[in-house]
Each structure stands twice: as C-alpha cells, then as structure tokens.
Design a protein around this motif. Structure first.
Motif, mmCIF file in Angstrom:
data_model
loop_
_atom_site.group_PDB
_atom_site.id
_atom_site.type_symbol
_atom_site.label_atom_id
_atom_site.label_comp_id
_atom_site.label_asym_id
_atom_site.label_seq_id
_atom_site.Cartn_x
_atom_site.Cartn_y
_atom_site.Cartn_z
ATOM 1 N N UNK A 47 0.850 -1.197 0.000
ATOM 2 C CA UNK A 47 0.000 0.000 0.000
ATOM 3 C C UNK A 47 0.890 1.253 0.000
ATOM 4 N N UNK A 48 1.952 1.232 0.786
ATOM 5 C CA UNK A 48 2.914 2.331 0.762
ATOM 6 C C UNK A 48 3.539 2.440 -0.623
ATOM 7 N N UNK A 49 3.880 1.301 -1.218
ATOM 8 C CA UNK A 49 4.459 1.261 -2.552
ATOM 9 C C UNK A 49 3.518 1.892 -3.581
ATOM 10 N N UNK A 50 2.243 1.570 -3.495
ATOM 11 C CA UNK A 50 1.258 2.140 -4.414
ATOM 12 C C UNK A 50 1.160 3.651 -4.210
ATOM 13 N N UNK A 51 1.149 4.085 -2.969
ATOM 14 C CA UNK A 51 1.115 5.525 -2.694
ATOM 15 C C UNK A 51 2.308 6.249 -3.289
ATOM 16 N N UNK A 52 3.489 5.662 -3.155
ATOM 17 C CA UNK A 52 4.693 6.273 -3.731
ATOM 18 C C UNK A 52 4.648 6.264 -5.259
ATOM 19 N N UNK A 53 4.091 5.204 -5.851
ATOM 20 C CA UNK A 53 3.970 5.151 -7.310
ATOM 21 C C UNK A 53 3.000 6.216 -7.813
ATOM 22 N N UNK A 54 1.908 6.424 -7.097
ATOM 23 C CA UNK A 54 0.961 7.477 -7.476
ATOM 24 C C UNK A 54 1.628 8.846 -7.342
ATOM 25 N N UNK A 55 2.391 9.057 -6.274
ATOM 26 C CA UNK A 55 3.110 10.325 -6.108
ATOM 27 C C UNK A 55 4.107 10.535 -7.244
ATOM 28 N N UNK A 56 4.762 9.463 -7.671
ATOM 29 C CA UNK A 56 5.702 9.553 -8.789
ATOM 30 C C UNK A 56 4.972 9.910 -10.079
ATOM 31 N N UNK A 57 3.811 9.303 -10.304
ATOM 32 C CA UNK A 57 3.029 9.613 -11.505
ATOM 33 C C UNK A 57 2.604 11.078 -11.508
ATOM 34 N N UNK A 58 2.171 11.578 -10.352
ATOM 35 C CA UNK A 58 1.782 12.991 -10.258
ATOM 36 C C UNK A 58 2.988 13.888 -10.512
ATOM 37 N N UNK A 59 4.109 13.514 -9.951
ATOM 38 C CA UNK A 59 5.325 14.299 -10.158
ATOM 39 C C UNK A 59 5.718 14.300 -11.635
ATOM 40 N N UNK A 60 5.596 13.173 -12.312
ATOM 41 C CA UNK A 60 5.890 13.106 -13.746
ATOM 42 C C UNK A 60 4.951 13.991 -14.554
ATOM 43 N N UNK A 61 3.675 14.093 -14.139
ATOM 44 C CA UNK A 61 2.706 14.916 -14.871
ATOM 45 C C UNK A 61 3.000 16.403 -14.668
ATOM 46 N N UNK A 62 3.407 16.770 -13.445
ATOM 47 C CA UNK A 62 3.686 18.172 -13.144
ATOM 48 C C UNK A 62 4.967 18.631 -13.827
ATOM 49 N N UNK A 63 6.010 17.844 -13.694
ATOM 50 C CA UNK A 63 7.313 18.197 -14.274
ATOM 51 C C UNK A 63 7.931 16.945 -14.875
ATOM 52 N N UNK A 64 7.727 16.714 -16.171
ATOM 53 C CA UNK A 64 8.315 15.521 -16.801
ATOM 54 C C UNK A 64 9.840 15.513 -16.656
ATOM 55 N N UNK A 65 10.421 14.339 -16.450
ATOM 56 C CA UNK A 65 11.873 14.274 -16.256
ATOM 57 C C UNK A 65 12.620 14.582 -17.550
ATOM 58 N N UNK A 66 13.791 15.151 -17.372
ATOM 59 C CA UNK A 66 14.654 15.434 -18.523
ATOM 60 C C UNK A 66 15.376 14.163 -18.934
ATOM 61 N N UNK A 67 15.891 14.144 -20.134
ATOM 62 C CA UNK A 67 16.646 12.990 -20.627
ATOM 63 C C UNK A 67 17.893 12.789 -19.763
#
Length: 151
Positions: A47-67
């Motif tokens: 459940x913690x893992x899923x929460x962190x994955x969702x946070x990562x997805x939100x972070x990717x949507x806000x600021x996509x990572x650079x190459x």
C-alpha cells in the motif's frame, strides 16, 4: 504517457503481491497472540508502494523528467557486482560474498587506498553478521564461513 509506464508497473506488481498475501491463511491466535497476522506486513508495504507510485506519476505529470545521459562504468560495474554477489552467495558463502562485493565496489567507485577498502570489506560483513547472529539471533545460510563459525 511514456513516463507513466513505470508507476503503472509498480502499481500492478503491488496489486499482485496484495492479492497473493490475501491468499495466505489466517494464523490462529495461539500462534500470533495479540500481534499482527503475517500477511499484514506485505500488504501494508505494498500500500505504501502504491502511494509512492501514485506520487511519482503525479510528479511526472507536473514536471516531466529530462533525458538522462548514459550511465558510466561505475553503474554498470555495480550491476555486474550484484551478479557476482549472487553467485558467491549461492555457491560459497553470504558473508564472504558481502566482503568481496564491498571490496570490489570500493575500488570500482574510486577508492584507491587498498587498506581502507579492505577495512570496509571486513568491517561491513562482520557488523552485519554479529548484528544478525548475536543481537537478532537469526542464523545465516550455511557456507564456508558459516559452517566454520556454527561448527
């Protein structure tokens, strides 16, 4: 959309682990007493893992990572050392595998003082071994060193 593949895979993996954990039988109170059921830990962890994955997805949507540039020899060498660690753990001994891997990793990541690398390579597995064996009273799998130590 490509950035969401990794978080989606993590969520899928976590869901499979939760499902598998829910398949475990409930332990009788005589065994676990007032403590948690054995299946609770992996479920909470996922459940913690899923929460962190969702946070990562939100972070990717806000600021996509650079190459990211290709990694150097230290990174790929470390990956190779994990394969060496696995082989030594399976066929020799886990404590010896930790010592050899730590020593080679010190050299790989730039430590040029051999006595320092040797000191770290001896101190790390010794500390791990004593912590698990003496404090936590958990035995390591049998191997060259552990056969000698355990008798």
């Amino acid at each position: 959309m490509r950035n969401l593949i990794l978080p989606a895979l993590v969520v899928c993996f976590s869901a499979v682990v939760i499902w598998a954990s829910l398949q475990l039988a409930v332990s009788p109170p005589m065994i676990v007493g007032e403590s948690m059921q054995p299946r609770v830990f992996p479920i909470v962890l996922m459940i913690i893992n899923i929460g962190l994955a969702v946070a990562l997805a939100v972070q990717y949507r806000v600021a996509p990572p650079k190459a990211v540039p290709l990694e150097g020899i230290a990174t790929w060498g470390t990956i190779g050392l994990f394969a060496v660690f696995f082989g030594l753990t399976v066929y020799v001994d886990m404590i010896i595998a930790i010592a050899v891997t730590v020593f080679l990793m010190c050299l790989l990541w730039g430590e040029r003082r051999i006595p320092v690398a040797l000191g770290i390579a001896v101190l790390t597995p010794s500390t791990v071994f004593l912590l698990f064996d003496e404090v936590l009273q958990i035995r390591f799998p049998r191997g060259l060193f552990t056969n000698w130590y355990y008798g």
